[in-house]
Design a protein around this motif. Structure first.
Motif, short mmCIF file in Angstrom:
data_model
loop_
_atom_site.label_atom_id
_atom_site.label_comp_id
_atom_site.label_asym_id
_atom_site.label_seq_id
_atom_site.Cartn_x
_atom_site.Cartn_y
_atom_site.Cartn_z
N CYS A 1 0.84 -1.19 0.00
CA CYS A 1 0.00 0.00 0.00
C CYS A 1 0.87 1.24 0.00
CB CYS A 1 -0.90 -0.01 1.24
SG CYS A 1 -2.11 1.32 1.28
N ILE A 2 0.37 2.32 -0.60
CA ILE A 2 1.02 3.62 -0.56
C ILE A 2 0.11 4.58 0.19
CG2 ILE A 2 1.92 5.55 -1.91
CD1 ILE A 2 2.50 3.64 -4.16
N PHE A 3 0.70 5.34 1.11
CA PHE A 3 -0.10 6.24 1.94
C PHE A 3 0.14 7.70 1.55
CE2 PHE A 3 0.11 2.51 4.76
CZ PHE A 3 -1.25 2.32 4.93
N ALA A 4 -0.95 8.38 1.22
CA ALA A 4 -0.94 9.81 1.00
C ALA A 4 -1.24 10.52 2.32
CB ALA A 4 -1.98 10.19 -0.05
N GLU A 5 -1.10 11.86 2.30
CA GLU A 5 -1.47 12.66 3.46
C GLU A 5 -2.37 13.80 3.00
OE1 GLU A 5 1.64 13.87 6.12
OE2 GLU A 5 2.77 12.01 5.79
N PRO A 6 -3.38 14.17 3.79
CA PRO A 6 -4.37 15.14 3.33
C PRO A 6 -3.81 16.55 3.11
CG PRO A 6 -4.71 14.61 5.65
CD PRO A 6 -3.70 13.64 5.11
N GLN A 7 -2.68 16.87 3.76
CA GLN A 7 -2.15 18.23 3.65
C GLN A 7 -1.33 18.45 2.39
OE1 GLN A 7 -1.56 16.23 6.30
NE2 GLN A 7 -2.47 17.18 8.11
N PHE A 8 -1.05 17.38 1.60
CA PHE A 8 -0.06 17.50 0.53
C PHE A 8 -0.59 17.02 -0.82
CE2 PHE A 8 2.21 16.79 4.56
CZ PHE A 8 2.80 18.04 4.67
N ASP A 9 0.14 17.38 -1.87
CA ASP A 9 -0.26 17.17 -3.26
C ASP A 9 -0.41 15.68 -3.58
OD1 ASP A 9 -0.66 17.20 -5.97
OD2 ASP A 9 1.00 18.56 -6.42
N PRO A 10 -1.61 15.20 -3.90
CA PRO A 10 -1.80 13.78 -4.19
C PRO A 10 -1.17 13.34 -5.50
CG PRO A 10 -3.81 15.01 -4.60
CD PRO A 10 -2.86 15.97 -3.95
N ARG A 11 -0.80 14.30 -6.36
CA ARG A 11 -0.20 13.92 -7.65
C ARG A 11 1.16 13.24 -7.48
NH1 ARG A 11 -0.74 19.67 -10.55
NH2 ARG A 11 -0.03 20.22 -8.46
N LEU A 12 1.87 13.56 -6.41
CA LEU A 12 3.15 12.91 -6.17
C LEU A 12 2.96 11.43 -5.86
CD1 LEU A 12 4.92 15.66 -4.03
CD2 LEU A 12 5.38 15.06 -6.41
N VAL A 13 1.91 11.11 -5.11
CA VAL A 13 1.61 9.72 -4.82
C VAL A 13 1.23 8.99 -6.11
CG1 VAL A 13 0.09 8.16 -3.54
CG2 VAL A 13 0.88 10.28 -2.48
N ALA A 14 0.46 9.65 -6.96
CA ALA A 14 0.05 9.04 -8.23
C ALA A 14 1.27 8.75 -9.10
CB ALA A 14 -0.92 9.97 -8.95
N THR A 15 2.30 9.58 -9.00
CA THR A 15 3.52 9.35 -9.78
C THR A 15 4.19 8.05 -9.39
OG1 THR A 15 3.88 11.74 -9.98
CG2 THR A 15 5.76 10.33 -10.40
N VAL A 16 4.19 7.74 -8.10
CA VAL A 16 4.82 6.51 -7.63
C VAL A 16 3.95 5.28 -7.94
CG1 VAL A 16 5.65 5.27 -5.58
CG2 VAL A 16 6.07 7.73 -5.82
N SER A 17 2.64 5.44 -7.82
CA SER A 17 1.74 4.28 -8.03
C SER A 17 1.36 4.08 -9.49
CB SER A 17 0.47 4.47 -7.19
OG SER A 17 -0.23 5.62 -7.60
N GLN A 18 1.78 4.99 -10.37
CA GLN A 18 1.40 4.92 -11.78
C GLN A 18 1.84 3.59 -12.41
OE1 GLN A 18 3.02 8.10 -14.07
NE2 GLN A 18 1.80 7.69 -15.89
N GLY A 19 0.92 2.97 -13.12
CA GLY A 19 1.22 1.71 -13.78
C GLY A 19 1.14 0.49 -12.88
N THR A 20 0.71 0.68 -11.65
CA THR A 20 0.55 -0.44 -10.72
C THR A 20 -0.91 -0.49 -10.27
OG1 THR A 20 0.87 0.73 -8.62
CG2 THR A 20 2.85 0.14 -9.86
N GLU A 21 -1.24 -1.54 -9.58
CA GLU A 21 -2.58 -1.67 -9.00
C GLU A 21 -2.53 -1.50 -7.48
OE1 GLU A 21 -4.29 -5.33 -10.28
OE2 GLU A 21 -4.34 -4.76 -12.40
N LEU A 22 -1.47 -0.86 -7.01
CA LEU A 22 -1.32 -0.68 -5.57
C LEU A 22 -2.42 0.22 -5.02
CD1 LEU A 22 2.51 -0.11 -5.14
CD2 LEU A 22 1.19 -2.07 -4.35
N PRO A 23 -3.06 -0.17 -3.93
CA PRO A 23 -4.04 0.71 -3.31
C PRO A 23 -3.37 1.92 -2.69
CG PRO A 23 -3.70 -1.22 -1.95
CD PRO A 23 -2.94 -1.46 -3.21
N VAL A 24 -4.03 3.06 -2.77
CA VAL A 24 -3.55 4.29 -2.14
C VAL A 24 -4.56 4.68 -1.08
CG1 VAL A 24 -3.00 6.72 -2.46
CG2 VAL A 24 -2.34 5.05 -4.22
N ALA A 25 -4.09 4.88 0.14
CA ALA A 25 -4.96 5.28 1.25
C ALA A 25 -4.37 6.53 1.90
CB ALA A 25 -5.08 4.15 2.27
N GLU A 26 -5.18 7.18 2.71
CA GLU A 26 -4.75 8.40 3.38
C GLU A 26 -4.36 8.09 4.82
OE1 GLU A 26 -7.39 12.04 4.22
OE2 GLU A 26 -6.58 12.40 2.21
#
Length: 279
Positions: A222-247
């Motif tokens: 899993c990849i964890f985002a944070e509500p205070q920061f740009d979610p596009r950076l998380v999308a860059t890491v998870s791009q091309g995968t099926e990894l779940p992204v949670a906050e």
């Protein structure tokens, strides 16, 4: 500070500055976490008793990590220096390091996210109760009783969080910024790396590429985002995968402040980690 804001570079509103000026006692984690506030406390709250929880007796410290992927170049989290930082010489050295780090809002030699260690929280309960009793001796018994009740709640919360996370000790995660090391050490979590070194340091393209490769090699869950920061950076890491992204929010921005805040924060973090790993 409002819970939804990052402490690393927060600017006080006039009403908050007045509250700071009128305070008899100021509790804060320390300068490494809130460098801008550190400069204001001395000038605005000069007559207040200032209590730095990061220097309280019994506080355990872990060193900051700089690498995108946490590996052999950094000590595994079961073996970090966890001694108290109440030695005067060390405190002066630590302060000097923090001063050098202010320009870039870097973390300095120690990881400042100390509150995510329940052991530190327990030590702070005693210290806070002692300080309040010294400041307001007429209510000393009440402060002691409240600290004892809070400690019992904390112990119960930690036991439940351990049970929640026990099936996920082998799962691996990537976090947005390296704020969770104390939580990792407390609950035997495996965090592979962080997108940002700190909340104020944007990642380079090379760092993001390194994390994408590490996520594939390590079998990240899993990849964890944070509500205070740009979610596009998380999308860059998870791009091309099926990894779940949670906050995941180390500040508990959506939680109700008050006596139950900290237990709810630990429960919330444990539940979100377990839920994402189970997806």
């Amino acid at each position: 500070m409002p819970p939804a804001t990052s402490p690393h570079g927060y600017a006080l509103k006039p009403s908050e500055a007045r509250a700071l000026q009128n305070a008899e006692v100021v509790f804060w984690v320390g300068e490494a976490l809130t460098p801008d506030l550190g400069r204001k406390i001395g000038s605005i709250a000069g007559d207040s008793r200032v209590v730095t929880l990061g220097e309280a007796p019994g506080t355990g410290h872990l060193p900051s990590r700089e690498a995108a992927v946490f590996g052999a170049q950094e000590a595994p989290h079961g073996h970090h220096d966890h001694e108290d930082h109440d030695d005067h010489g060390h405190a002066e050295e630590e302060h000097a390091h923090e001063e050098d780090a202010h320009a870039g809002h870097a973390h300095g030699p120690d990881d400042p996210h100390l509150w995510l260690s329940p052991d530190n929280a327990a030590a702070w309960l005693d210290h806070i109760a002692t300080v309040l009793a010294e400041t307001d001796p007429e209510n000393a018994e009440t402060y002691a009783a409240n600290a004892e009740a809070a400690r019992a709640t904390l112990e119960s919360t930690v036991a439940q969080a351990r049970e929640t996370l026990a099936p996920h000790h082998e799962d691996r995660y990537i976090v947005f910024h390296d704020a969770y090391q104390y939580l990792e050490a407390s609950f035997e979590l495996q965090v592979v790396g962080a997108i940002q070194v700190s909340a104020a340091t944007p990642p380079s393209p090379g760092r993001l590429a390194e994390l994408r490769e590490a996520a594939a090699e390590a079998g990240v869950t899993c990849i964890f985002a944070e509500p205070q920061f740009d979610p596009r950076l998380v999308a860059t890491v998870s791009q091309g995968t099926e990894l779940p992204v949670a906050e995941l929010d180390p500040l508990g921005a959506t939680l109700t402040t008050g006596a139950g805040f900290y237990p709810e924060l630990i429960s919330e973090l444990a539940g979100r980690i377990a839920d994402c790993a189970a997806d």
